[in-house]
Design an enzyme around this catalytic site. Structure first.
Site, mmCIF file in Angstrom:
data_model
loop_
_atom_site.group_PDB
_atom_site.id
_atom_site.type_symbol
_atom_site.label_atom_id
_atom_site.label_comp_id
_atom_site.label_asym_id
_atom_site.label_seq_id
_atom_site.Cartn_x
_atom_site.Cartn_y
_atom_site.Cartn_z
ATOM 1 N N SER A 134 2.059 -9.670 -0.804
ATOM 2 C CA SER A 134 1.675 -8.254 -0.735
ATOM 3 C C SER A 134 1.773 -7.634 0.650
ATOM 4 O O SER A 134 1.934 -6.434 0.781
ATOM 5 C CB SER A 134 0.267 -8.076 -1.283
ATOM 6 O OG SER A 134 -0.624 -8.952 -0.631
ATOM 7 N N GLU B 129 -10.036 6.584 2.298
ATOM 8 C CA GLU B 129 -10.948 5.595 2.874
ATOM 9 C C GLU B 129 -10.093 4.431 3.345
ATOM 10 O O GLU B 129 -9.005 4.204 2.827
ATOM 11 C CB GLU B 129 -11.947 5.118 1.809
ATOM 12 C CG GLU B 129 -11.429 4.024 0.853
ATOM 13 C CD GLU B 129 -10.305 4.475 -0.086
ATOM 14 O OE1 GLU B 129 -10.097 5.691 -0.231
ATOM 15 O OE2 GLU B 129 -9.620 3.594 -0.656
ATOM 16 N N LYS C 120 0.815 -1.221 0.000
ATOM 17 C CA LYS C 120 0.000 0.000 0.000
ATOM 18 C C LYS C 120 0.850 1.274 0.000
ATOM 19 O O LYS C 120 0.448 2.299 -0.543
ATOM 20 C CB LYS C 120 -0.923 0.014 1.215
ATOM 21 C CG LYS C 120 -2.016 -1.039 1.185
ATOM 22 C CD LYS C 120 -3.115 -0.666 0.217
ATOM 23 C CE LYS C 120 -4.253 -1.680 0.217
ATOM 24 N NZ LYS C 120 -5.126 -1.497 -0.963
#
Lengths: 393, 261
Positions: free
Chosen positions: A375, A110, A88
């Protein structure tokens, strides 16, 4: 053919389905992005943070034990080693530096599980932005630690009490805020979803995963892998891995969705179970009822819990470039355990979906090379897994 | 059945401005919708704007969000909407416009939907999240069926866009008074007047103002420089607070009257 086209379409998917009030904000983001991404000052600053601050390039690790166990060759792209523990941060840094170049003072985002929220709170603290993160009340209850992490980093977490009080509602609420505070505020979307240009911008910032992987695997094995495997929620880590291999026709893409409690029960498998629809700014596959009302997604992995999916994935599916499959909650936990025990790496529950799928593919693919996007790391999920195991006893 | 265009002509002759009332279908309950719409007609409303409830109403504030949720919870859906409106289509002698988010209609099928609303005498369609870039097929299908397409203009819409939007709009232009969601508190009338005058220099299509209009005083002053107003959240809030009380329809009737100058 370069995708998306000028109108933000990937074939039949994508576009800009937004209230008129947002059209100026999106145009500003699009125009600025096109201009700024080419500037060397921008690239230099972003690369500086990516390497010195976030920890790029991440290693490509040959998982020998897991490979021996499954009878295939598994390479893990270690995005879990990045600062804040997941891919991220690639996107959060990219967009925050963009917002800085655009002269914005405040960033909103968000978040569902809080991973994207934490990444945004982190870069806002680094770059001096005021930061407000919208989070469903239901998610706040489930993810107390991440809420506290964001607060420690100086962000304000705004509880969302509308709709199902989860990620999709947090996303709607962030749009509502943006509409109201256009001039001062940048909306930093966390995945390859939403109206054009977001699916493009987020993909570009995550493509670093695939670019590095491609040159690393070539260096290590002198050939391209047989398969790329990654989990798909909104779809940013998978697209980041897949996209730079798009033209390598022999490399097969496998996107692993969350089938939650089962494909015929509550799940988050928008590509496998969704219908074509228009949701939060984009035309894509969406979990919805027969009247076009959006349904709640379910997955044990909070980061996969979204009823839509990036339009570029919808496109890959339709043209057959990628194959999409699903792994359920129980299997994901098995994947979580498998990697922890074999390699000493605790993967995020999202990632665990991709890990588990290797087991399903292994028998028919002896000695084939699998490159998997690892990830995120799984520390955040320990409570969920513990409770899940307790409830199964 | 009367066209929106003709309604504005009538009003103009009487030197009056349009009072447009927004209420979502199925709110608070689908069984009450017919009576509510008939009450609106009887209270002197010029045009009814009926909302199709959607699970994720991006452009709406808390009042209309809650109303949509309640309607959905109580079973509101498109087939029910067609049925209920079919029953009053000959009694409602003022124009009715449908306001919706795109997905419920996309799911139902755009052309099929247009055909359906034509059958129940609905005059116009406005889709909140279908901006002009995506509207080509929609505009064409509506034009073929003789359904007016109402588009939105906001304070941030450029002059160039205003021109393009005006050229696609039939019926009236919906001017959103603020950059924000439905139900804002403060309206700045001076800026608003300036903006409306700018638009009226570009197009002869009537321009009506919505978002944040709560009082008769506002309705009156905005009517001085526009062709009408849309009142939504105010009416929805009133219904939410009063529908369980005795004589609800009577008090609704009275309340609407207090809003119309």
């Amino acid at each position: 053919m370069k995708l998306p086209d000028k109108r933000g379409y990937f074939g039949n998917f994508g576009g800009k389905y937004i209230p008129e009030t947002l059209s100026l904000c999106l145009k500003e983001v699009e125009d600025s992005y096109r201009k700024i991404k080419k500037s060397s000052r921008f690239r230099k600053e972003l690369n500086h943070y990516l390497s010195r601050y976030a920890g790029r390039p991440t290693p490509l690790y040959y998982a020998r034990n897991l490979s021996d166990y499954l009878g295939i060759k598994v390479f893990l792209k270690r995005e879990d080693l990045l600062h804040t523990g997941a891919h991220k941060i690639n996107n959060a840094l990219g967009q925050a530096v963009l917002a800085k170049f655009m002269g914005k003072k405040r960033i909103i985002a968000e978040t569902g599980a809080g991973q994207h929220g934490v990444a945004v709170a982190t870069v806002c603290s680094l770059l001096g932005f005021k930061c407000d993160v919208f989070m469903g009340e239901e998610d706040i209850r489930r993810q107390r630690m991440n809420v506290f992490r964001m607060k420690v980093l100086g962000a304000k977490v705004i509880p969302v009490r509308s709709g199902s009080r989860t990620l999709k509602d947090a996303c709607s609420e962030a749009f509502r805020d943006w509409v109201t505070n256009v001039s001062s505020t940048y909306y930093l979307i966390g995945s390859v979803i939403g109206p054009h240009p977001y699916p493009l911008i987020v993909r570009d910032f995550q493509a670093v995963i695939g670019k590095e992987s491609r040159s690393q695997i070539l260096k290590e094995t002198s050939k391209l892998p047989d398969y790329l495997v990654a989990c798909v929620g909104g779809g940013s880590n998978s697209l980041g891995l897949f996209y730079p291999f798009f033209k390598d026709k022999k490399v097969k893409f496998i996107g692993v969705e969350a089938s939650g409690l089962g494909l015929n029960s509550y799940n988050a498998a928008s590509l496998l179970r969704g219908k074509l629809g228009v949701f939060q700014g984009t035309r894509t596959f969406v979990l919805q009822d027969k009247f076009g009302q959006i349904q709640n997604a379910h997955s044990l992995a909070p980061g996969l819990d979204y009823p839509g999916v990036g339009p570029e994935h919808a496109f890959y599916k339709t043209i057959g470039r990628a194959r999409y499959v699903a792994v359920n909650d129980k299997e994901a936990v098995e994947g979580f355990d498998m990697l922890s025990r074999k390699e000493g790496i605790i993967p995020a529950l999202e990632t665990s979906h991709a890990i588990y799928y290797l087991k399903r593919m292994a028998p028919k693919n002896k000695n084939k090379v699998f490159l998997v996007c690892l990830s995120g790391r799984g520390d955040k999920d320990l409570d969920i897994v513990r409770n899940f195991k307790k409830s199964k006893k | 059945m009367i066209k929106i265009k003709d309604k504005f002509r009538q009003l103009q002759k009487l030197n009056k401005k349009a009072f447009i009332a927004y209420v979502p279908f199925g709110f608070p309950h689908p069984s009450l919708s017919r009576d509510i719409f008939l009450t609106l007609r009887d209270s002197g409303v010029d045009i009814i704007e009926v909302g199709i409830p959607f699970s994720d109403p991006l452009a709406d504030g808390p009042i209309i969000q809650q109303a949509s949720n309640l309607a959905l919870k109580n079973g509101a859906n498109l087939p029910l909407f067609f049925d209920e409106f079919n029953k009053i289509k000959d009694t409602v002698d003022i124009p009715v416009a449908v306001m919706s988010y795109y997905n419920p209609i996309y799911r139902f099928g755009l052309k099929k939907f247009i055909k359906k609303i034509k059958e129940i005498n609905i005059e116009a369609l406005m889709l909140v999240d279908l901006p002009l870039e995506e509207a080509e097929e929609y505009k064409k299908s509506c034009a073929e069926a003789g359904i007016d397409t109402i588009f939105f203009i906001t304070p941030t819409t450029s002059v160039e866009r205003v021109k393009r939007i005006a050229s696609l709009t039939e019926g009236f232009i919906y001017y959103i008074s603020v950059t924000g969601i439905t139900g804002p508190k403060n309206l700045q009338l001076q800026n608003l007047a300036r903006k409306i005058r700018e638009i009226k220099r570009i197009t002869s299509t009537p321009v009506c103002v919505g978002f944040g209009i709560h009082t008769k005083k506002q309705v009156k002053s905005i009517g001085r420089f526009s062709d009408g107003v849309v009142v939504g959240s105010e009416i929805v809030k009133f219904i939410a607070e009063n529908y369980k009380k005795k004589n609800f329809l009577k008090t609704l009737h009275k309340h609407i009257k207090t809003l119309i100058p």
